[in-house]
Design a protein around this motif. Structure first.
Motif, short mmCIF file in Angstrom:
data_model
loop_
_atom_site.label_atom_id
_atom_site.label_comp_id
_atom_site.label_asym_id
_atom_site.label_seq_id
_atom_site.Cartn_x
_atom_site.Cartn_y
_atom_site.Cartn_z
N GLY A 45 37.76 34.49 47.33
CA GLY A 45 37.83 33.76 48.59
C GLY A 45 39.25 33.25 48.75
N ARG A 63 34.92 28.39 38.33
CA ARG A 63 33.81 28.44 39.27
C ARG A 63 33.72 27.22 40.17
NH1 ARG A 63 29.21 31.01 35.50
NH2 ARG A 63 30.78 30.56 33.99
N SER A 101 35.84 43.46 39.69
CA SER A 101 35.51 43.00 41.05
C SER A 101 36.46 41.90 41.51
CB SER A 101 34.06 42.55 41.16
OG SER A 101 33.85 41.33 40.49
N CYS A 102 37.08 41.18 40.56
CA CYS A 102 38.09 40.18 40.95
C CYS A 102 39.26 40.86 41.65
CB CYS A 102 38.58 39.41 39.73
SG CYS A 102 37.35 38.30 39.03
N VAL A 112 40.01 34.01 42.69
CA VAL A 112 38.99 34.85 42.05
C VAL A 112 38.51 34.13 40.80
CG1 VAL A 112 39.98 37.02 42.93
CG2 VAL A 112 40.64 36.20 40.66
N LEU A 170 32.48 28.99 43.55
CA LEU A 170 32.55 30.43 43.80
C LEU A 170 31.99 31.15 42.59
CD1 LEU A 170 33.76 32.34 46.02
CD2 LEU A 170 35.87 32.36 44.69
N SER A 221 33.74 36.89 42.17
CA SER A 221 33.93 36.76 43.63
C SER A 221 35.35 36.36 43.98
CB SER A 221 32.95 35.74 44.19
OG SER A 221 31.62 36.16 44.00
N GLY A 234 37.93 42.68 44.94
CA GLY A 234 37.58 41.64 45.90
C GLY A 234 38.80 40.95 46.48
#
Length: 167
Positions: free
Chosen positions: A64, A26, A96-97, A79, A58, A62, A100
């Motif tokens: 990015g 994170r 979702s990783c 992720v 993050l 999620s 996403g």
């Protein structure tokens, strides 16, 4: 359309793809396992871009992106998987990783993406379910990515993923 899901055994940092997916913490400041390997291979540019783009880190589940630095890939898609050993057991955060990461890849125009088994290492997600979550999500998510390559670290992980892919 959906991506073609492929499998290789090896080092995710050495893959000849547009983007590699990092199982990040994170904080987005590097770490161990896949995260440490990607930061080591990519060099200080990856960390500098993480600091610039993710000042507050993050959220779990999620995705990015940053530069890939010295790796042959162009981008790293970071992720943050759920940490099973700390009680984060919502499978939706894990899936979702993958979805996403595919969405970020679409935004970037990446057509080939290498994925690790998110949360299946030090985060303790049961590996059989981590593999099923990866394969199911990569096969079901609409994307412009042409190849979603699962990179298994070691023969045992490779064989386990291969069995799920074949099933």
């Amino acid at each position: 359309m959906t991506a073609r899901v492929t499998l290789v055994e090896g080092d995710i940092t050495a893959q000849q793809v547009d983007a590699v997916v990092n199982a990040a913490s994170r904080r987005m400041r590097g770490g161990g396992g896949v995260d440490g390997a990607i930061h080591a291979a990519g060099g200080p540019e990856v960390l500098a871009d993480c600091v610039r783009r993710f000042r507050d880190g993050l959220a779990t589940g999620s995705a990015g992106w940053t530069t890939a630095g010295r790796m042959s890939a162009r981008w790293v898609i970071h992720v943050v998987g759920p940490n099973w050993t700390r009680g984060e057991r919502d499978r939706g955060l894990l899936t979702s990783c993958y979805s996403g990461a595919l969405a970020v890849a679409d935004e970037l125009g990446a057509r080939t993406v290498a994925f690790p088994l998110v949360s299946a290492g030090v985060y303790g997600w049961p590996r059989d379910d981590a593999i099923r979550a990866a394969v199911e999500t990569l096969r079901a998510t609409a994307t412009d990515v042409e190849e979603a390559r699962i990179v298994a670290f070691g023969r045992t992980a490779h064989d386990e993923v291969a069995a799920v892919l074949a099933g």
